[in-house]
Design an enzyme around this catalytic site. Structure first.
Site, PDB file in Angstrom:
ATOM      1  N   GLU A  11       0.859  -1.188   0.000  1.00 21.17           N
ATOM      2  CA  GLU A  11       0.000   0.000   0.000  1.00 21.17           C
ATOM      3  C   GLU A  11       0.894   1.238   0.000  1.00 21.17           C
ATOM      4  O   GLU A  11       1.805   1.363   0.819  1.00 21.17           O
ATOM      5  CB  GLU A  11      -0.915  -0.020   1.241  1.00 21.17           C
ATOM      6  CG  GLU A  11      -1.840   1.172   1.284  1.00 21.17           C
ATOM      7  CD  GLU A  11      -3.101   0.943   2.120  1.00 21.17           C
ATOM      8  OE1 GLU A  11      -3.403  -0.224   2.451  1.00 21.17           O
ATOM      9  OE2 GLU A  11      -3.779   1.932   2.424  1.00 21.17           O
ATOM     10  N   GLU A  48     -10.295   4.498   9.359  1.00 23.24           N
ATOM     11  CA  GLU A  48     -10.461   4.126   7.946  1.00 23.24           C
ATOM     12  C   GLU A  48     -10.977   2.694   7.805  1.00 23.24           C
ATOM     13  O   GLU A  48     -10.504   1.920   6.974  1.00 23.24           O
ATOM     14  CB  GLU A  48      -9.147   4.322   7.183  1.00 23.24           C
ATOM     15  CG  GLU A  48      -8.682   5.782   7.204  1.00 23.24           C
ATOM     16  CD  GLU A  48      -7.451   6.071   6.364  1.00 23.24           C
ATOM     17  OE1 GLU A  48      -6.643   5.151   6.146  1.00 23.24           O
ATOM     18  OE2 GLU A  48      -7.295   7.234   5.927  1.00 23.24           O
ATOM     19  N   LYS A  95       1.086  10.789  13.760  1.00 25.86           N
ATOM     20  CA  LYS A  95       1.602  11.356  12.503  1.00 25.86           C
ATOM     21  C   LYS A  95       2.125  12.761  12.769  1.00 25.86           C
ATOM     22  O   LYS A  95       1.557  13.496  13.574  1.00 25.86           O
ATOM     23  CB  LYS A  95       0.510  11.400  11.441  1.00 25.86           C
ATOM     24  CG  LYS A  95       0.161  10.026  10.878  1.00 25.86           C
ATOM     25  CD  LYS A  95      -0.680  10.106   9.610  1.00 25.86           C
ATOM     26  CE  LYS A  95      -0.999   8.685   9.137  1.00 25.86           C
ATOM     27  NZ  LYS A  95      -1.687   8.630   7.843  1.00 25.86           N
ATOM     28  N   ASP A 115      -2.273  14.309   6.992  1.00 25.07           N
ATOM     29  CA  ASP A 115      -1.844  13.041   6.415  1.00 25.07           C
ATOM     30  C   ASP A 115      -0.626  13.214   5.515  1.00 25.07           C
ATOM     31  O   ASP A 115      -0.721  13.017   4.305  1.00 25.07           O
ATOM     32  CB  ASP A 115      -3.020  12.433   5.622  1.00 25.07           C
ATOM     33  CG  ASP A 115      -2.820  10.955   5.347  1.00 25.07           C
ATOM     34  OD1 ASP A 115      -1.863  10.376   5.892  1.00 25.07           O
ATOM     35  OD2 ASP A 115      -3.611  10.388   4.581  1.00 25.07           O
ATOM     36  N   GLU A 162       3.947   9.174  -0.639  1.00 22.06           N
ATOM     37  CA  GLU A 162       2.557   9.123  -1.093  1.00 22.06           C
ATOM     38  C   GLU A 162       2.071  10.452  -1.675  1.00 22.06           C
ATOM     39  O   GLU A 162       1.503  10.491  -2.759  1.00 22.06           O
ATOM     40  CB  GLU A 162       1.658   8.701   0.080  1.00 22.06           C
ATOM     41  CG  GLU A 162       0.189   8.723  -0.265  1.00 22.06           C
ATOM     42  CD  GLU A 162      -0.696   8.276   0.901  1.00 22.06           C
ATOM     43  OE1 GLU A 162      -0.161   7.914   1.967  1.00 22.06           O
ATOM     44  OE2 GLU A 162      -1.928   8.294   0.723  1.00 22.06           O
ATOM     45  N   GLU A 196       6.990  21.665  -3.144  1.00 23.67           N
ATOM     46  CA  GLU A 196       5.929  22.487  -2.537  1.00 23.67           C
ATOM     47  C   GLU A 196       5.522  23.626  -3.473  1.00 23.67           C
ATOM     48  O   GLU A 196       4.350  23.981  -3.566  1.00 23.67           O
ATOM     49  CB  GLU A 196       6.442  23.056  -1.212  1.00 23.67           C
ATOM     50  CG  GLU A 196       5.423  23.911  -0.482  1.00 23.67           C
ATOM     51  CD  GLU A 196       5.964  24.464   0.844  1.00 23.67           C
ATOM     52  OE1 GLU A 196       7.189  24.630   0.962  1.00 23.67           O
ATOM     53  OE2 GLU A 196       5.149  24.726   1.749  1.00 23.67           O
TER      54      GLU A 196
HETATM   55  C1  GCV Z   1      -2.243   2.429   5.513  1.00 25.70           C
HETATM   56  C2  GCV Z   1      -3.483   7.443   4.494  1.00 25.70           C
HETATM   57  C3  GCV Z   1      -3.102   6.535   3.356  1.00 25.70           C
HETATM   58  C4  GCV Z   1      -3.538   5.102   3.632  1.00 25.70           C
HETATM   59  C5  GCV Z   1      -2.921   4.655   4.965  1.00 25.70           C
HETATM   60  C6  GCV Z   1      -3.376   5.618   6.055  1.00 25.70           C
HETATM   61  C7  GCV Z   1      -2.756   5.298   7.400  1.00 25.70           C
HETATM   62  O1  GCV Z   1      -4.875   7.578   4.563  1.00 25.70           O
HETATM   63  O2  GCV Z   1      -3.658   7.015   2.172  1.00 25.70           O
HETATM   64  O3  GCV Z   1      -3.080   4.303   2.573  1.00 25.70           O
HETATM   65  O4  GCV Z   1      -3.294   3.354   5.281  1.00 25.70           O
HETATM   66  O5  GCV Z   1      -2.993   6.934   5.707  1.00 25.70           O
HETATM   67  O6  GCV Z   1      -1.799   5.961   7.763  1.00 25.70           O
HETATM   68  O7  GCV Z   1      -3.216   4.397   8.084  1.00 25.70           O
END
Ligand code: GCV
Length: 645
Positions: free
Chosen positions: A134, A260, A334, A339, A367, A477
């Protein structure tokens, strides 16, 4: 390999015993085999050796630290434990020839952070949408392929070596989104995890596992996963005991709960402290830790609802629980409230939970920062986060508050360069070094990486490469989402521009642009109140557009396009100017890389050159979509009359 030459050409004495000392011996013997030196074990007389690597079990340097010095033509590394010896060895490799030149008084080196972990979001089965890894941009998983363990254990061992060289000492081997096959790694597929652990162990890397909170139901056949239910607690205790029987140095569990779509304690009316503490108590008898993620928010919200602010969620959920978590429960937060965007404020959770062990989570996998097709060296961003002082100048920095560790989502896969984009290795290395010493200067770390990756490079290469990487985060950025507003990416895969991509989405990431202005009012006075989650002085700084730093203005405030930034430019002109600059900077970087063709291996050069083509294409697309969008919304032309569609 070339980086080991100075070590391999010399005479080395190694003292000490244990599996990691064997690893050190193996490394030096290999280097001597290639470069002609000699390594001896257990001599009592240091005379005649260039390097002495010694374990003295006096506890002086802790488990992972070491002392390094050079006197009378002899370099010495003294560690109190085997891990320290291994890190001392890599310190010598990093110093290269200089380790054997001038005398240096003994200096102590210890990691400031005990846990330095990479989380792999690797799936065991290929997920229909997310694939094998992922958010993975470096090929397949090192560990799993098509539902099975890959079994390429030598490669896993090489990975352990790479991690130890960066200072990383823990790996979580499966995705935090735990699907059916990953769940079974805890039980009937545990042997596959033990095989990985056996390969990582010789390099001082402990193995962790993501588990599903619903495991007692989906694996244990119980009717509930309620953390206060006695049968559930016993099930977890039994599961943890079996893990430790198979992997005695197992690190612990990583948990994404009530997030999620992942199951969690809310189903049973229990708190996240109840959930985390139940797992902590199962791990405690074995010395394990649960890493409980704070990434909990409503991903099914209504975009019409202006009161729900995703940025608030981690603080709102977790700050009231401060002091309730067990000693071996770490809350993994985080680095920003959203995110892993290219620019976010530092999460207010770091200033709000003094009685909780916190870990900082960053994302090495790119990402939202170009997916390893764009060069985006994240060292300066991470360093800003780690140096941020939530209570102002007098208080501690985030790097000091992160007693629970530093964690990065891994950017590594089965790609021959490990990271897809060869220059993305710099992110992996920088993470490890900043985790060892969060106050380190990231530019120095970058220079280390360049020197180790291109050991005998002429000045033209190092001097060409350095600015390409140094400025790459700010360049990225400049052509993507402006002034901290975030996202504007294509939904789902998150690559490439889509200004309104998340504007009417249940995931909750809106910029609220209209004909008059843009940005999210997160002030306490008129907005969502997010700014008030910070302590002084930051709550005050962020509350007003007059004091809010430019780069975060649109994260905290909705302002007219004509609002004048501290830089002296209007918001709209800043948007136009930075988009054009960003593209020019990428074009220049591509040109510089092309000029280095004779200095880098042809294959590696071609790989990077091809990615620069894509980065230039992508940056132009970002520039044109963002600029056109805001020209059309605002009707304000570019002061310099450049083409905008
Ligand atoms: C593993 C974001 C990412 C997801 C990830 C999530 C997380 O939403 O797009 O892919 O899931 O963060 O950190 O759990």
């Amino acid at each position: 390999m070339e980086a080991f030459r100075p070590l391999g050409e010399r005479r080395t004495l190694i003292r000490g015993s244990g599996p990691l000392v064997e690893t050190v011996h193996g490394e030096v013997a290999w280097a001597c085999g290639v470069f002609g030196g000699e390594v001896v074990r257990e001599g009592s007389d240091d005379a005649g050796y260039d390097l002495v690597l010694d374990v003295v079990a006096d506890g002086a340097w802790g488990d992972e630290g070491f002392a390094y010095g050079r006197e009378g033509g002899r370099t010495t590394v003294t560690a109190s434990g085997q891990r320290g010896l291994l890190y001392g060895l890599f310190h010598v490799v990093r110093l290269g020839g200089t380790a054997f030149q001038e005398d240096r008084p003994r200096e102590g080196h210890r990691p400031a952070v005990a846990l330095r972990m990479l989380d792999h979001w690797d799936n065991v089965d290929v997920h229909p949408v997310m694939g094998q890894v992922e958010r993975g941009y470096a090929g397949g998983s090192l560990f799993w392929r098509d539902g099975r363990a890959r079994g390429e254990l030598e490669r896993v061992r090489a990975y352990g070596r790479l991690l130890a060289a960066c200072g990383i000492n823990a790996v979580c081997v499966n995705n935090v989104n735990v699907h059916a096959s990953e769940a079974r790694l805890l039980t009937d597929r545990l042997g596959e995890v033990a095989d990985l652990a056996a390969m990582l162990r010789p390099y001082g890397v402990r193995t962790h596992l993501s588990v599903t909170f619903a495991a007692p139901v989906v694996l244990g056949g119980l009717p509930t996963a309620d953390p206060l239910d006695e049968a559930v607690r016993q099930w977890w205790s039994g599961a943890a005991a079996r893990v430790y029987a198979a992997i005695p140095d197992f690190g612990g569990f990583v948990v994404k709960a009530d997030s999620e779509g992942q199951p969690g304690p809310f189903t049973y009316g229990r708190s996240h402290a109840d959930g985390a503490n139940m797992l902590a108590s199962a791990l405690a008898p074995h010395g394990g830790t649960v890493h409980w993620r704070a990434f909990v928010y409503d991903h099914r919200q209504d975009w019409r609802d202006r009161s729900t602010d995703r940025a608030r969620a981690a603080y709102d959920h977790f700050a009231p629980l401060d002091g309730e978590f067990a000693d071996n429960a770490v809350l993994q937060v985080k680095h920003g409230p959203m995110d892993f965007q290219v620019r976010e404020p530092v999460s207010p959770v770091f200033g709000a939970m003094p009685r909780t062990r916190l870990a900082v989570e960053v994302q090495a996998t790119q990402e939202y920062t170009g997916q390893q097709r764009h060069v985006c060296w994240l060292g300066p961003m991470w360093s800003e986060v780690l140096r941020f002082r939530p209570a102002g100048e007098e208080g501690s920095a985030v790097g000091e508050l992160a007693g629970g560790g530093l964690v990065a989502v891994s950017n590594v896969g089965d790609d021959p360069y490990w990271t897809g984009h060869p220059l993305a290795q710099a992110n992996l290395y920088t993470f490890g070094r900043l985790a060892w010493q969060p106050s380190a200067d990231p530019l120095r770390v970058l220079d280390e990486w360049i020197a180790l990756t291109f050991p005998s490079a002429p000045k033209r290469l190092t001097e060409g490469l350095r600015p390409l990487l140094r400025g790459s985060w700010r360049t990225y950025e400049k052509y993507t989402a402006p002034l901290g507003v975030g996202f504007m990416v294509q939904p789902g895969h998150h690559y490439g521009p889509s200004v309104d991509g998340y504007e009417y989405s249940p995931w909750g990431t809106y910029h609220f642009a209209d004909r008059d202005g843009i940005g999210v009012d997160r002030s306490a006075a008129t907005g969502t109140g997010y700014a008030a989650q910070y302590a002084a002085p930051w709550a005050g700084v962020y509350e007003s557009p007059a004091t809010c730093p430019d780069e975060l203005l649109l994260f905290f405030h909705h302002v007219p396009y004509a609002h004048v930034l501290h830089s002296g430019k209007t918001v709209i002109q800043h948007v136009y100017d930075t988009r054009f600059e960003g593209v020019e900077e990428v074009e220049e970087a591509r040109r510089v890389w092309a000029s280095l063709a004779d200095l880098v291996g042809a294959e590696r050069h071609a790989r990077v050159a091809e990615r620069y083509e894509e980065q230039v294409r992508g940056a132009r697309e970002w520039r044109d979509q963002v600029n056109s969008y805001f020209l059309r919304k605002s009707g304000v032309p570019d002061a310099r009359g450049r083409p905008i569609w």
